[in-house]
Design a protein around this motif. Structure first.
Motif, short mmCIF file in Angstrom:
data_model
loop_
_atom_site.label_atom_id
_atom_site.label_comp_id
_atom_site.label_asym_id
_atom_site.label_seq_id
_atom_site.Cartn_x
_atom_site.Cartn_y
_atom_site.Cartn_z
N ALA A 50 12.25 0.51 9.58
CA ALA A 50 10.99 0.74 10.29
C ALA A 50 10.32 2.02 9.81
N GLU A 51 11.11 3.06 9.58
CA GLU A 51 10.56 4.31 9.09
C GLU A 51 9.97 4.12 7.69
N ALA A 52 10.65 3.39 6.84
CA ALA A 52 10.15 3.13 5.48
C ALA A 52 8.83 2.37 5.54
N THR A 110 5.22 3.78 4.21
CA THR A 110 4.42 3.01 3.26
C THR A 110 3.00 2.86 3.77
N GLU A 111 2.85 2.52 5.04
CA GLU A 111 1.51 2.40 5.64
C GLU A 111 0.77 3.73 5.59
N LEU A 112 1.45 4.81 5.89
CA LEU A 112 0.83 6.13 5.84
C LEU A 112 0.39 6.46 4.42
N ASP A 113 1.22 6.14 3.44
CA ASP A 113 0.88 6.40 2.04
C ASP A 113 -0.37 5.64 1.63
N GLN A 114 -0.53 4.43 2.13
CA GLN A 114 -1.68 3.60 1.77
C GLN A 114 -3.00 4.13 2.29
N THR A 115 -2.95 5.05 3.25
CA THR A 115 -4.20 5.64 3.75
C THR A 115 -4.72 6.74 2.84
N HIS A 116 -3.87 7.23 1.93
CA HIS A 116 -4.23 8.31 1.00
C HIS A 116 -4.75 9.53 1.75
#
Length: 75
Positions: free
Chosen positions: A61-63, A67-73
């Motif tokens: 779940a953390e990963a 990943t979602e956070l990274d996609q927001t740039h």
């Protein structure tokens, strides 16, 4: 080096696409749920969290969230 660190070394190598050899590890403080370490390899540094296999869903779940956070740039 015990088997769990060998497995971590292999996982880092697979994730990076480059063979990595752990040269040093230092325990990192700040958390109370997991063991955290900064690993120095022959190719760089990695942050690693360890805990019991029964907590794998928490790590997954953390990963996903990272990943979602990274996609927001945004970071």
């Amino acid at each position: 080096m015990d088997r769990s660190w060998n497995a971590i070394e292999q996982a880092i190598s697979a994730a990076s696409g480059q063979h990595q050899v752990i040269r040093a590890r230092q325990e990192a403080s700040g958390g109370c749920i997991n063991q955290a370490f900064v690993l120095s390899t022959d190719r760089g540094r990695w942050f690693v969290k360890r805990n019991d296999i029964s907590l794998l869903p928490m790590f997954e779940a953390e990963a996903d969230a990272l990943t979602e956070l990274d996609q927001t740039h945004s970071i």
